[in-house]
Design an enzyme around this catalytic site. Structure first.
Site, PDB file in Angstrom:
ATOM      1  N   PRO A  10       0.790  -1.235   0.000  1.00 44.57           N
ATOM      2  CA  PRO A  10       0.000   0.000   0.000  1.00 44.57           C
ATOM      3  C   PRO A  10       0.821   1.284   0.000  1.00 44.57           C
ATOM      4  O   PRO A  10       1.871   1.359   0.634  1.00 44.57           O
ATOM      5  CB  PRO A  10      -0.822  -0.107   1.290  1.00 44.57           C
ATOM      6  CG  PRO A  10      -0.110  -1.097   2.136  1.00 44.57           C
ATOM      7  CD  PRO A  10       0.541  -2.064   1.189  1.00 44.57           C
ATOM      8  N   ASN A  11       0.286   2.234  -0.737  1.00 40.35           N
ATOM      9  CA  ASN A  11       0.827   3.602  -0.861  1.00 40.35           C
ATOM     10  C   ASN A  11       2.092   3.691  -1.712  1.00 40.35           C
ATOM     11  O   ASN A  11       2.551   4.796  -2.002  1.00 40.35           O
ATOM     12  CB  ASN A  11       1.080   4.235   0.522  1.00 40.35           C
ATOM     13  CG  ASN A  11      -0.205   4.324   1.325  1.00 40.35           C
ATOM     14  OD1 ASN A  11      -1.180   4.892   0.848  1.00 40.35           O
ATOM     15  ND2 ASN A  11      -0.210   3.751   2.512  1.00 40.35           N
ATOM     16  N   ARG A  18       4.980  10.860  -2.585  1.00 39.04           N
ATOM     17  CA  ARG A  18       4.775  10.555  -1.166  1.00 39.04           C
ATOM     18  C   ARG A  18       6.069  10.750  -0.384  1.00 39.04           C
ATOM     19  O   ARG A  18       7.058  10.070  -0.660  1.00 39.04           O
ATOM     20  CB  ARG A  18       4.332   9.099  -1.083  1.00 39.04           C
ATOM     21  CG  ARG A  18       4.279   8.539   0.291  1.00 39.04           C
ATOM     22  CD  ARG A  18       4.179   7.020   0.245  1.00 39.04           C
ATOM     23  NE  ARG A  18       4.031   6.534   1.594  1.00 39.04           N
ATOM     24  CZ  ARG A  18       4.339   5.325   1.996  1.00 39.04           C
ATOM     25  NH1 ARG A  18       4.810   4.445   1.142  1.00 39.04           N
ATOM     26  NH2 ARG A  18       4.180   4.972   3.241  1.00 39.04           N
ATOM     27  N   TYR A  23      11.219   8.573   0.763  1.00 42.07           N
ATOM     28  CA  TYR A  23      11.071   7.518  -0.243  1.00 42.07           C
ATOM     29  C   TYR A  23      11.635   7.869  -1.622  1.00 42.07           C
ATOM     30  O   TYR A  23      11.567   7.051  -2.542  1.00 42.07           O
ATOM     31  CB  TYR A  23       9.588   7.134  -0.359  1.00 42.07           C
ATOM     32  CG  TYR A  23       9.031   6.577   0.928  1.00 42.07           C
ATOM     33  CD1 TYR A  23       9.554   5.415   1.489  1.00 42.07           C
ATOM     34  CD2 TYR A  23       7.979   7.217   1.599  1.00 42.07           C
ATOM     35  CE1 TYR A  23       9.053   4.901   2.675  1.00 42.07           C
ATOM     36  CE2 TYR A  23       7.472   6.704   2.789  1.00 42.07           C
ATOM     37  CZ  TYR A  23       8.007   5.548   3.322  1.00 42.07           C
ATOM     38  OH  TYR A  23       7.515   5.031   4.497  1.00 42.07           O
ATOM     39  N   ASN A  75       8.043  -5.664  -1.332  1.00 44.63           N
ATOM     40  CA  ASN A  75       8.017  -4.579  -0.351  1.00 44.63           C
ATOM     41  C   ASN A  75       6.583  -4.543   0.186  1.00 44.63           C
ATOM     42  O   ASN A  75       5.691  -3.983  -0.454  1.00 44.63           O
ATOM     43  CB  ASN A  75       8.388  -3.241  -0.995  1.00 44.63           C
ATOM     44  CG  ASN A  75       8.436  -2.127   0.047  1.00 44.63           C
ATOM     45  OD1 ASN A  75       7.968  -2.296   1.177  1.00 44.63           O
ATOM     46  ND2 ASN A  75       8.982  -0.991  -0.340  1.00 44.63           N
ATOM     47  N   ALA A  78       3.354  -0.901   4.580  1.00 45.52           N
ATOM     48  CA  ALA A  78       2.827  -0.897   5.952  1.00 45.52           C
ATOM     49  C   ALA A  78       2.405  -2.295   6.416  1.00 45.52           C
ATOM     50  O   ALA A  78       2.420  -2.582   7.624  1.00 45.52           O
ATOM     51  CB  ALA A  78       1.656   0.067   6.054  1.00 45.52           C
ATOM     52  N   GLU A  99      12.702  -9.655   1.054  1.00 47.66           N
ATOM     53  CA  GLU A  99      11.966  -8.490   1.575  1.00 47.66           C
ATOM     54  C   GLU A  99      12.789  -7.235   1.274  1.00 47.66           C
ATOM     55  O   GLU A  99      14.002  -7.222   1.511  1.00 47.66           O
ATOM     56  CB  GLU A  99      11.787  -8.663   3.086  1.00 47.66           C
ATOM     57  CG  GLU A  99      11.113  -7.493   3.777  1.00 47.66           C
ATOM     58  CD  GLU A  99      11.076  -7.671   5.307  1.00 47.66           C
ATOM     59  OE1 GLU A  99      11.557  -8.704   5.825  1.00 47.66           O
ATOM     60  OE2 GLU A  99      10.575  -6.755   5.976  1.00 47.66           O
ATOM     61  N   HIS A 101      12.908  -2.788   1.400  1.00 48.11           N
ATOM     62  CA  HIS A 101      12.359  -1.510   1.851  1.00 48.11           C
ATOM     63  C   HIS A 101      13.240  -0.375   1.339  1.00 48.11           C
ATOM     64  O   HIS A 101      14.475  -0.486   1.362  1.00 48.11           O
ATOM     65  CB  HIS A 101      12.311  -1.425   3.380  1.00 48.11           C
ATOM     66  CG  HIS A 101      11.473  -2.489   3.990  1.00 48.11           C
ATOM     67  ND1 HIS A 101      10.087  -2.450   3.975  1.00 48.11           N
ATOM     68  CD2 HIS A 101      11.809  -3.648   4.595  1.00 48.11           C
ATOM     69  CE1 HIS A 101       9.617  -3.536   4.564  1.00 48.11           C
ATOM     70  NE2 HIS A 101      10.636  -4.285   4.939  1.00 48.11           N
ATOM     71  N   ARG A 108      13.481   4.213  12.262  1.00 45.95           N
ATOM     72  CA  ARG A 108      12.261   5.025  12.276  1.00 45.95           C
ATOM     73  C   ARG A 108      11.425   4.713  13.530  1.00 45.95           C
ATOM     74  O   ARG A 108      11.959   4.274  14.539  1.00 45.95           O
ATOM     75  CB  ARG A 108      11.501   4.807  10.965  1.00 45.95           C
ATOM     76  CG  ARG A 108      12.359   5.205   9.737  1.00 45.95           C
ATOM     77  CD  ARG A 108      11.646   4.981   8.433  1.00 45.95           C
ATOM     78  NE  ARG A 108      10.450   5.835   8.342  1.00 45.95           N
ATOM     79  CZ  ARG A 108       9.485   5.667   7.435  1.00 45.95           C
ATOM     80  NH1 ARG A 108       9.587   4.682   6.549  1.00 45.95           N
ATOM     81  NH2 ARG A 108       8.453   6.471   7.410  1.00 45.95           N
TER      82      ARG A 108
HETATM   83  C1  DQA Z   1       8.483   0.868   3.579  1.00 43.03           C
HETATM   84  C2  DQA Z   1       8.636   1.044   5.100  1.00 43.03           C
HETATM   85  C3  DQA Z   1       7.299   0.835   5.804  1.00 43.03           C
HETATM   86  O1  DQA Z   1       7.455   1.040   7.206  1.00 43.03           O
HETATM   87  C4  DQA Z   1       6.280   1.830   5.297  1.00 43.03           C
HETATM   88  O2  DQA Z   1       5.012   1.578   5.891  1.00 43.03           O
HETATM   89  C5  DQA Z   1       6.171   1.871   3.825  1.00 43.03           C
HETATM   90  C6  DQA Z   1       7.384   1.756   3.027  1.00 43.03           C
HETATM   91  C7  DQA Z   1       9.779   1.213   2.835  1.00 43.03           C
HETATM   92  O3  DQA Z   1       9.900   0.819   1.678  1.00 43.03           O
HETATM   93  O4  DQA Z   1      10.648   1.907   3.369  1.00 43.03           O
HETATM   94  O5  DQA Z   1       5.108   2.097   3.258  1.00 43.03           O
HETATM   95  O6  DQA Z   1       8.183  -0.492   3.324  1.00 43.03           O
END
Ligand code: DQA
Length: 147
Positions: A10-11, A18, A23, A75, A78, A99, A101, A108
């Site tokens: 998501p997002n 964003r 990011y 990825n 959240a 995985e 990120h 964080r």
């Molecule tokens: C994320 C890190 C997560 O904590 C966050 O909710 C994201 C992006 C990252 O790529 O840094 O949406 O996965």
């Protein structure tokens, strides 16, 4: 058949707009294209999928089994910190996954310090911005071409 499936949670469809200080300013499409190019250069097939919905991500992981996906790069965004359902889907299909990120969740907020994926992943790459995807793809390619 797909060798590498890239999944984004998501997002991440909002990448580029964003929180660019966290990011970066590249779009998801640009990242997906760069990943695809890395795979294609090694004669590997590649597919990508993004969803804001947990159930769509679970469905796509289940489908990966019938698509004969060899390796997933994910990825979970959240959902990293909340989703037993996506974890269980990955365990159910028994497809190895990496995985990834963009940010380093461990530097964080405390709620980002727990991942439902890290203990069952081949490995986790975090904190290198868009290069996290490049490194994850390279690890995936090395794994698949070494077999
Ligand atoms: C994320 C890190 C997560 O904590 C966050 O909710 C994201 C992006 C990252 O790529 O840094 O949406 O996965």
């Amino acid at each position: 058949m797909t060798d590498i499936l890239l999944l984004n949670g998501p997002n991440l469809n909002l990448l580029g707009q964003r929180e660019p200080e966290i990011y970066g300013d590249l779009s998801l499409e640009a990242i997906e294209n760069a990943c695809k190019q890395q795979a294609v250069e090694q004669n590997l097939t590649f597919n990508s999928f993004q969803s804001n919905s947990e159930s769509d991500l679970v469905e796509r992981i289940q489908q990966a089994k019938s698509d004969k996906v060899q390796l997933i790069v994910i990825n979970p965004a959240a959902y990293t910190h909340t989703s037993v359902a996506i974890r269980d889907a990955l365990l159910a299909v028994e497809i190895p996954f990496i995985e990834v990120h963009l940010s380093n969740p461990y530097s964080r907020e405390p709620f980002r310090h727990h991942s439902y994926f890290s203990d069952i992943a081949m490995g986790t790459i975090a904190g290198f911005g868009i290069h996290s995807y490049r490194f994850a793809m390279q690890a995936a390619i090395d794994k698949l071409t070494a077999q």
